[in-house]
Design a protein around this motif. Sequence first.
Motif, PDB file in Angstrom:
ATOM      1  N   LEU A  49      60.234   6.566 -67.225  1.00  0.00           N
ATOM      2  CA  LEU A  49      60.608   5.599 -66.214  1.00  0.00           C
ATOM      3  C   LEU A  49      61.057   6.318 -64.943  1.00  0.00           C
ATOM      4  O   LEU A  49      61.724   7.358 -65.005  1.00  0.00           O
ATOM      5  CB  LEU A  49      61.727   4.703 -66.739  1.00  0.00           C
ATOM      6  N   PRO A  50      60.732   5.780 -63.778  1.00  0.00           N
ATOM      7  CA  PRO A  50      61.152   6.427 -62.528  1.00  0.00           C
ATOM      8  C   PRO A  50      62.656   6.252 -62.310  1.00  0.00           C
ATOM      9  O   PRO A  50      63.261   5.286 -62.746  1.00  0.00           O
ATOM     10  CB  PRO A  50      60.347   5.690 -61.460  1.00  0.00           C
ATOM     11  N   ILE A  51      63.237   7.220 -61.616  1.00  0.00           N
ATOM     12  CA  ILE A  51      64.658   7.147 -61.271  1.00  0.00           C
ATOM     13  C   ILE A  51      64.773   6.241 -60.061  1.00  0.00           C
ATOM     14  O   ILE A  51      64.227   6.529 -58.990  1.00  0.00           O
ATOM     15  CB  ILE A  51      65.233   8.548 -60.983  1.00  0.00           C
ATOM     16  N   THR A  52      65.488   5.149 -60.213  1.00  0.00           N
ATOM     17  CA  THR A  52      65.567   4.162 -59.136  1.00  0.00           C
ATOM     18  C   THR A  52      66.859   4.258 -58.331  1.00  0.00           C
ATOM     19  O   THR A  52      66.882   3.856 -57.174  1.00  0.00           O
ATOM     20  CB  THR A  52      65.454   2.741 -59.710  1.00  0.00           C
ATOM     21  N   ASP A  53      67.916   4.769 -58.902  1.00  0.00           N
ATOM     22  CA  ASP A  53      69.198   4.842 -58.194  1.00  0.00           C
ATOM     23  C   ASP A  53      69.798   6.231 -58.406  1.00  0.00           C
ATOM     24  O   ASP A  53      70.703   6.401 -59.212  1.00  0.00           O
ATOM     25  CB  ASP A  53      70.141   3.748 -58.719  1.00  0.00           C
ATOM     26  N   PRO A  54      69.309   7.251 -57.659  1.00  0.00           N
ATOM     27  CA  PRO A  54      69.818   8.611 -57.880  1.00  0.00           C
ATOM     28  C   PRO A  54      71.246   8.781 -57.373  1.00  0.00           C
ATOM     29  O   PRO A  54      71.695   8.078 -56.479  1.00  0.00           O
ATOM     30  CB  PRO A  54      68.840   9.479 -57.102  1.00  0.00           C
ATOM     31  N   ILE A  55      71.944   9.729 -57.941  1.00  0.00           N
ATOM     32  CA  ILE A  55      73.314  10.052 -57.527  1.00  0.00           C
ATOM     33  C   ILE A  55      73.269  11.421 -56.856  1.00  0.00           C
ATOM     34  O   ILE A  55      72.781  12.392 -57.439  1.00  0.00           O
ATOM     35  CB  ILE A  55      74.267  10.080 -58.733  1.00  0.00           C
ATOM     36  N   GLU A  56      73.788  11.476 -55.642  1.00  0.00           N
ATOM     37  CA  GLU A  56      73.807  12.728 -54.896  1.00  0.00           C
ATOM     38  C   GLU A  56      75.032  13.536 -55.299  1.00  0.00           C
ATOM     39  O   GLU A  56      76.146  13.014 -55.373  1.00  0.00           O
ATOM     40  CB  GLU A  56      73.860  12.446 -53.389  1.00  0.00           C
ATOM     41  N   LEU A  57      74.847  14.820 -55.568  1.00  0.00           N
ATOM     42  CA  LEU A  57      75.939  15.732 -55.877  1.00  0.00           C
ATOM     43  C   LEU A  57      76.021  16.770 -54.773  1.00  0.00           C
ATOM     44  O   LEU A  57      75.010  17.286 -54.315  1.00  0.00           O
ATOM     45  CB  LEU A  57      75.717  16.424 -57.218  1.00  0.00           C
ATOM     46  N   SER A  58      77.224  17.064 -54.357  1.00  0.00           N
ATOM     47  CA  SER A  58      77.384  18.086 -53.318  1.00  0.00           C
ATOM     48  C   SER A  58      78.159  19.260 -53.886  1.00  0.00           C
ATOM     49  O   SER A  58      78.883  19.149 -54.864  1.00  0.00           O
ATOM     50  CB  SER A  58      78.106  17.496 -52.102  1.00  0.00           C
ATOM     51  N   SER A  59      78.024  20.386 -53.249  1.00  0.00           N
ATOM     52  CA  SER A  59      78.728  21.577 -53.711  1.00  0.00           C
ATOM     53  C   SER A  59      80.184  21.576 -53.284  1.00  0.00           C
ATOM     54  O   SER A  59      80.950  22.451 -53.675  1.00  0.00           O
ATOM     55  CB  SER A  59      78.016  22.825 -53.179  1.00  0.00           C
ATOM     56  N   ASP A  60      80.604  20.624 -52.486  1.00  0.00           N
ATOM     57  CA  ASP A  60      81.977  20.542 -52.009  1.00  0.00           C
ATOM     58  C   ASP A  60      82.888  19.794 -52.972  1.00  0.00           C
ATOM     59  O   ASP A  60      84.021  19.467 -52.629  1.00  0.00           O
ATOM     60  CB  ASP A  60      82.029  19.836 -50.654  1.00  0.00           C
ATOM     61  N   MET A  61      82.436  19.505 -54.155  1.00  0.00           N
ATOM     62  CA  MET A  61      83.252  18.747 -55.102  1.00  0.00           C
ATOM     63  C   MET A  61      84.425  19.584 -55.561  1.00  0.00           C
ATOM     64  O   MET A  61      84.347  20.811 -55.642  1.00  0.00           O
ATOM     65  CB  MET A  61      82.418  18.316 -56.312  1.00  0.00           C
ATOM     66  N   ILE A  62      85.528  18.929 -55.867  1.00  0.00           N
ATOM     67  CA  ILE A  62      86.741  19.610 -56.325  1.00  0.00           C
ATOM     68  C   ILE A  62      86.512  20.121 -57.732  1.00  0.00           C
ATOM     69  O   ILE A  62      85.956  19.426 -58.559  1.00  0.00           O
ATOM     70  CB  ILE A  62      87.936  18.634 -56.284  1.00  0.00           C
ATOM     71  N   ASP A  63      86.965  21.321 -57.975  1.00  0.00           N
ATOM     72  CA  ASP A  63      86.861  21.896 -59.314  1.00  0.00           C
ATOM     73  C   ASP A  63      87.871  21.170 -60.206  1.00  0.00           C
ATOM     74  O   ASP A  63      89.079  21.191 -59.932  1.00  0.00           O
ATOM     75  CB  ASP A  63      87.141  23.398 -59.274  1.00  0.00           C
ATOM     76  N   LEU A  64      87.403  20.528 -61.223  1.00  0.00           N
ATOM     77  CA  LEU A  64      88.278  19.732 -62.089  1.00  0.00           C
ATOM     78  C   LEU A  64      89.176  20.615 -62.948  1.00  0.00           C
ATOM     79  O   LEU A  64      90.172  20.156 -63.481  1.00  0.00           O
ATOM     80  CB  LEU A  64      87.441  18.810 -62.952  1.00  0.00           C
TER      81      LEU A  64
END
Length: 119
Positions: A99-114
Amino acid sequence: MRSFLFVFAALAVIGLAFWAYQENYTTQAAVREARELYTEIGAAHDRLQMLRAEWAYLNRPDRLADLADLNFDRLGLLPLRPEAFGQVNQIIYPIPPILPITDPIELSSDMIDLAEDPL
């Protein structure tokens, strides 16, 4: 007062006699209906046995083979042989579509390290 009790007792006896009379005829009607139902059930069982015997007679293997031979031109029925059957691993099942991906989620490298403590 005593005559009133005698009259009341006589009326009660007459009322109870009438009630018993009605219940007797109601019970007899119910018994008659139950007998009729048992008779119908027995007749249905007889018909069912006859139909099962007819079904067994009509489904005789030699009769069915003769009918298949007689109607071969029209039906093309062949007898079953072991070579006619396959194995389970020979069955090709359809591959489900991706199935095609219809709602992708963008990830950035600026995310806080958990793993770090934010305080």
